[in-house]
Design an enzyme around this catalytic site. Structure first.
Site, short mmCIF file in Angstrom:
data_model
loop_
_atom_site.label_atom_id
_atom_site.label_comp_id
_atom_site.label_asym_id
_atom_site.label_seq_id
_atom_site.Cartn_x
_atom_site.Cartn_y
_atom_site.Cartn_z
N CYS A 103 0.85 -1.18 0.00
CA CYS A 103 0.00 0.00 0.00
C CYS A 103 0.89 1.23 0.00
CB CYS A 103 -0.90 -0.01 1.22
SG CYS A 103 -0.08 -0.63 2.68
N GLY A 124 -5.58 -17.24 -5.68
CA GLY A 124 -6.13 -15.90 -5.79
C GLY A 124 -7.21 -15.80 -6.85
N GLY A 183 0.33 -16.37 -6.88
CA GLY A 183 0.44 -15.74 -8.19
C GLY A 183 0.11 -16.69 -9.32
N GLY A 184 -1.11 -16.60 -9.81
CA GLY A 184 -1.46 -17.34 -11.02
C GLY A 184 -1.75 -18.80 -10.83
#
Ligand SMILES: Cc1cc2nc3c(=O)[nH]c(=O)nc-3n(C[C@H](O)[C@H](O)[C@H](O)COP(=O)(O)OP(=O)(O)OC[C@H]3O[C@@H](n4cnc5c(N)ncnc54)[C@H](O)[C@@H]3O)c2cc1C
Ligand SMILES: Cc1cc2nc3c(=O)[nH]c(=O)nc-3n(C[C@H](O)[C@H](O)[C@H](O)COP(=O)(O)OP(=O)(O)OC[C@H]3O[C@@H](n4cnc5c(N)ncnc54)[C@H](O)[C@@H]3O)c2cc1C
Ligand SMILES: Cc1cc2nc3c(=O)[nH]c(=O)nc-3n(C[C@H](O)[C@H](O)[C@H](O)COP(=O)(O)O)c2cc1C
Ligand SMILES: Cc1cc2nc3c(=O)[nH]c(=O)nc-3n(C[C@H](O)[C@H](O)[C@H](O)COP(=O)(O)O)c2cc1C
Ligand code: FES
Ligand code: FES
Lengths: 306, 254, 306, 254
Positions: free
Chosen positions: C132, C268, C246-247
């Site tokens: 962030c 995800g 990731g993926g």
């Protein structure tokens, strides 16, 4: 169809249309002459050339990934001399921009390559590939360290004489603007981005990496969003002509990169989808411009409304 | 080499075996056996990214005949094609096998390696000069075995287990030994099979007459990406445009 | 099928299987309870929570890209209090690890969140999202600046009491190992990587960005090669448990991440392909282990042959 | 809500129009008109990544009936489905339209916005209580117009150019005005159409009886991704599970 103007001016480099072929994905150009008219392209950027011929990496060198691919070719090339003798004479350099992509392991070698090409009238520009490991600094790439990038570009700019110098940026950085600033300060005329993202693939059946080199560069439609963002960041921040590369496979993609501020684009892995693809894009571009009411690309470049 | 967006004229799926006969219409080319085409259906949009290479199995009134095995993502989707679907296709690519009608020739093939030899044997003017040894895992009837002219001196060996494999390897060895002073030996099949042949070719000192077809991973099929290279005595050369057929003596590695 | 052991130990955090759901892609868990047994999962990582409820970014917030997607949700969430009161009691926290993903704009706020959760026995671990923007330093992310990352993690570690602290790393850096080193030095128990890659998409018909926020985070199968490489780099260099993200969309992908050194994974964007996907992977894992002759995941983790 | 891998029972492509009737078998659900399903064919592997939302047009012996327009990548690939193809499907999702057989109701729909009202009108026990206004661009015969029971008081307006559009807008205004004190107004159609209705709903002070169905981009369809939110007086809420139907007074923005 009304007449549209596809010409673009990237500082000292004028192109009749914004569609170039990306280094390493279009051979020395001649491989594609049977699939279209090379002279119709905005330009041809040939495979990265080094001072001496290079054998490249052991096999396997390529692997497909979702909407993309990894490569670790290792810059296999015939060397600058053989290119000038055996390939360049057969390219339509009078009608299209032939751009040589340079690859070297040291600042000095980069300078030597630039010097050789500085007086070569058949070559329209040099593209410096700084995504190669800088051996002395232990593997980090020239393109990941602003200071190193500066040195390479400064040297090339000094030796390249009247040739426009394009510097091709690596996306594997925290802040692309830092590297961009460094190469601009060093005298780069144009920047192109992005080169491939670092990646890897493994095979659970053999328990080995799918590339002999372990790591490779990710390219193809998968990376288009990353490329588009970096192009936008650089083009909207700096007053330098930008060439967009990364995942372009459709004529709409071309206008997307121009919309965020690129003046030209390079077609890379998409050339593998079918060998005529880049030629098709050149043909389709005026039609799409018509459809969108774009008379000249100049008005379109960077006109994103944010 | 020509590029065309061709149409599926016919697709024949074999029951109980992951094998497909694909017939394409619209590409008018003359090919040499061992040459291949790159295929990429229009429907693939971005994924898979690459086209896929396939030997030209034959060419006749039914069009270009491809014989393919479903092994992964690409071939799985090829198997879903229907009549009339559009495919980008370019070829013929590569050198192909040498063909000399007056000479005796020994063909060694395994699995899908039979594909180019359908064309080879059909085009050959003296099929009686051909001896063909075929190693296969599935029922012989699922392969284009019957398309090999009957004048060819042909033998099929089925391998259902390790023992069969060993036996087949012995047979191959014997065949190469018998043929070593007679004529050319043409080879196509999976990598382990090529390795075995390569070994015996050197052992029996006939490597300069043994021709192997390599099935390296290919992205562009036009010699541009340098992804498909073979390690030869002249360095890394593109398997697509400089091969796929190499003399055993040229190859430093398989 | 012979019995296999899917348990994994990530330092202080023990999971019955290595399959977790990634923050922001699985809501508060309850949204998926009708598609499978939440208790069967290795763990559930809930949507990033902040001290106060957040409204998030204006629409559009998501866009599909080749084999992936961009999101700029802007961390819309109900706030930590509402989560503890209205969601947590209904999660099967006795049978599966419920992990809270933390989001804050300052070091102090991160500390406060950690303190609130430190004594919460129903929560198995904290995951700190340092991707962030750090407002004070002008937009660079906590996760892009090793020094800032150190400060955040140090504070969380101090306030989190006995809770295992996972730090989730951003891939938008020149060298993931630098950030990893910083958060390890700061006392992180576990690291998870990667968060989304920065990207963007534009619409040539409206001339506008496809996300109202202009930039978004790229996720999905497209980024798997990048994630795999970063996980390998961190897992093979540091002695810290790593969670790969990731993926991932197939059971083979799970074993790929473990092969390069991850001890667990997070699913995800693939949860959007079908809501039962994570549950399916839990079921399929033992079968694939059997097929490959893997008796226990311990032997498999990091066993890549290079 | 239920998840199932269903089969294409029938797919009807309309000639000359990019419209498809899709019939799915295997999902046994009871739905309320205005609810929808998420569809993702098994063949999509990684790309497109997301499923696609479609209103339940109807449900009968032919299965679940979807009426869809080909507009982009996903729908283009849906149009290539064949009988027997497998599709992951979950639903019914969302709230749907309020239905009260004793009340008069005005339906305003544009284009594909007709889909949920086929179900609405078919399920309605007093179709004579329904007045339906339908704006469309293509020939009326390509829409499921005939599936709307004949007792419904229905009117179709074709828009072929700007002028027609203006005329239709005027008609909509008039309809809302006439109906403002009578009953509920249910609306489904493209965003510009919804905006117009939203405007008049407030102008004629009947916004608390106007129900709009939003077609926001959706990724998960289960309320988890927060990508599909609508800006309401209660903040951003998920259109998929809290909508897709919202009262005009709830929406701060369309
Ligand atoms: C010159 C040439 C001619 C060929 N001719 C034929 C032919 O006539 N008929 C035929 O069926 N196949 C032929 N092949 C092989 C064919 O191209 C591959 O099987 C195909 O590309 C695999 O695509 P896929 O997407 O299904 O597999 P991928 O998803 O790309 O790979 C899945 C798995 O398939 C296996 N695989 C990948 N590439 C190959 C390969 N080249 N050969 C064998 N297995 C592979 C690997 O084990 C891999 O794990 C030929 C290849 C070449 C280079
Ligand atoms: C609750 C709900 C119910 C729906 N019911 C139906 C239905 O019954 N029949 C039907 O045909 N469609 C319906 N839609 C719209 C449908 O989901 C989209 O048209 C579809 O997802 C587009 O997918 P695509 O991949 O073809 O387009 P994409 O490639 O994703 O987008 C291409 C273009 O399509 C347009 N587009 C994208 N999303 C939408 C959208 N939501 N609505 C309209 N245009 C869009 C955009 O202009 C975009 O540029 C519904 C949507 C929702 C949210
Ligand atoms: C096989 C292959 C070889 C490449 N070789 C080079 C090279 O020699 N020099 C270079 O600067 N970039 C090279 N690249 C990078 C491309 O020029 C391009 O920057 C990158 O692939 C991203 O574009 P794309 O997604 O359109 O492929 C290569 C890429 C590929 C796929
Ligand atoms: C819609 C969406 C929302 C996300 N929200 C968060 C979040 O709140 N906190 C966080 O740490 N990561 C968040 N992420 C990142 C994911 O947890 C994950 O790291 C990333 O998507 C990469 O994994 P994938 O490719 O499997 O999706 C979000 C991702 C998506 C797609
Ligand atoms: S496949 Fe690209 S060079 Fe051979
Ligand atoms: S589509 Fe994901 S929350 Fe609605």
């Amino acid at each position: 169809m009304s007449v549209v103007n596809t010409e673009v001016e990237l500082g000292p480099l004028k192109l009749k249309n914004p569609i170039l072929t990306a280094s390493g994905t279009f051979g020395y150009g001649l491989e594609f002459s049977q699939f279209g008219d090379l002279a119709s392209l905005g330009g041809v950027i040939v495979k990265g050339l080094s001072l001496k011929p290079r054998q490249g990496n052991p096999m396997p060198r390529i692997v497909e990934t979702p909407c993309g691919m990894l490569n670790a070719i290792g810059l296999q090339n015939i060397g600058i001399d053989a290119f000038l003798k055996d390939k360049l004479p057969f390219l339509p350099f009078k009608d299209t921009a032939v751009i040589v992509n340079l690859y070297a392991h040291s600042v000095q070698e980069f300078g030597e390559l630039a010097e050789i090409l500085s007086q070569e009238t058949r070559v329209a520009a040099l593209e410096v590939n700084i995504s190669c490991p800088n051996v002395k600094q232990g593997g980090v790439q020239f393109g990941q360290e602003p200071k190193m990038a500066f040195k390479v570009v400064e040297e090339v700019r000094k030796k390249a004489g009247p040739k426009p110098v394009i510097v091709k940026l690596s996306p594997n950085v925290t802040d692309i603007k830092e590297i961009a600033r460094a190469v601009i300060d060093a005298g780069s005329d144009i920047v192109s981005l992005i080169n491939t993202l670092s990646g890897m693939a493994v095979d659970i059946y053999t328990k080995k990496p799918k590339l002999k080199n372990i790591f490779g560069g990710l390219s193809g439609p998968a990376i288009k969003p990353v490329a588009l963002k970096m192009v936008y960041e650089v083009a909207s921040k700096f007053d330098i002509p930008v060439i967009g590369v990364g995942g372009i496979s459709k004529v709409e993609d071309v206008l997307e990169f121009l919309l965020v501020g690129a003046l030209a684009v390079q077609i890379g892995s998409a050339n593998f989808m079918r060998p005529g693809l880049s030629f098709e894009l050149v043909e389709e571009l005026p039609h799409l411009m018509n459809k969108l009411g774009i008379v000249s690309l100049k008005e379109w470049v960077g006109s994103l409304e944010v | 080499m020509e590029f065309k967006t061709v149409q599926v004229k016919k697709i024949v799926k074999l029951e109980g075996a992951p094998l497909i006969h694909l017939f394409l219409e619209g590409l008018d080319i003359n090919h040499r056996a061992g040459q291949f085409v790159m295929l990429r259906p229009r429907g693939w949009e971005f994924d898979p990214l690459w086209p896929r290479p396939f030997s030209i199995c034959n060419q006749d009134k039914d069009g270009l005949h491809i014989f393919l095995q479903v092994v992964g993502r690409g071939t799985r989707r090829l198997a879903l094609l229907n009549k009339g679907d559009k495919i980008d296709c370019w070829g013929p690519i590569g050198n192909g096998f040498p063909i000399d009608r007056r000479e005796k020739v020994l063909i060694l093939c395994g699995g899908m390696g039979i594909a180019p030899f359908v064309s080879f044997c059909t085009q050959h003017q003296n099929p009686q000069n051909i001896r063909l040894i075929f190693g296969h895992r599935l029922d012989l009837r699922v392969y284009p075995w019957n398309l090999i002219p009957s004048l060819v001196d042909k033998f099929a060996f089925r391998q259902e287990n390790e023992k069969d494999l060993k036996k087949f390897e012995k047979q191959i060895k014997q065949e190469i030994y018998n043929f070593k002073d007679i004529g050319k030996i043409l080879v196509c099949g999976p990598r382990p099979f090529l390795k075995i042949v390569h070994k015996y070719a050197f052992e029996f000192k006939c490597a300069d007459r043994v021709y192997l077809s390599l099935e390296n991973r290919m992205a562009c099929g036009v010699g541009a990406c340098l992804g498909c290279v073979a390690k030869t005595v002249n360095g890394y050369v593109q398997t697509c445009i400089k091969g796929p057929v190499f003399k055993a003596t040229e190859l430093e590695e398989i």
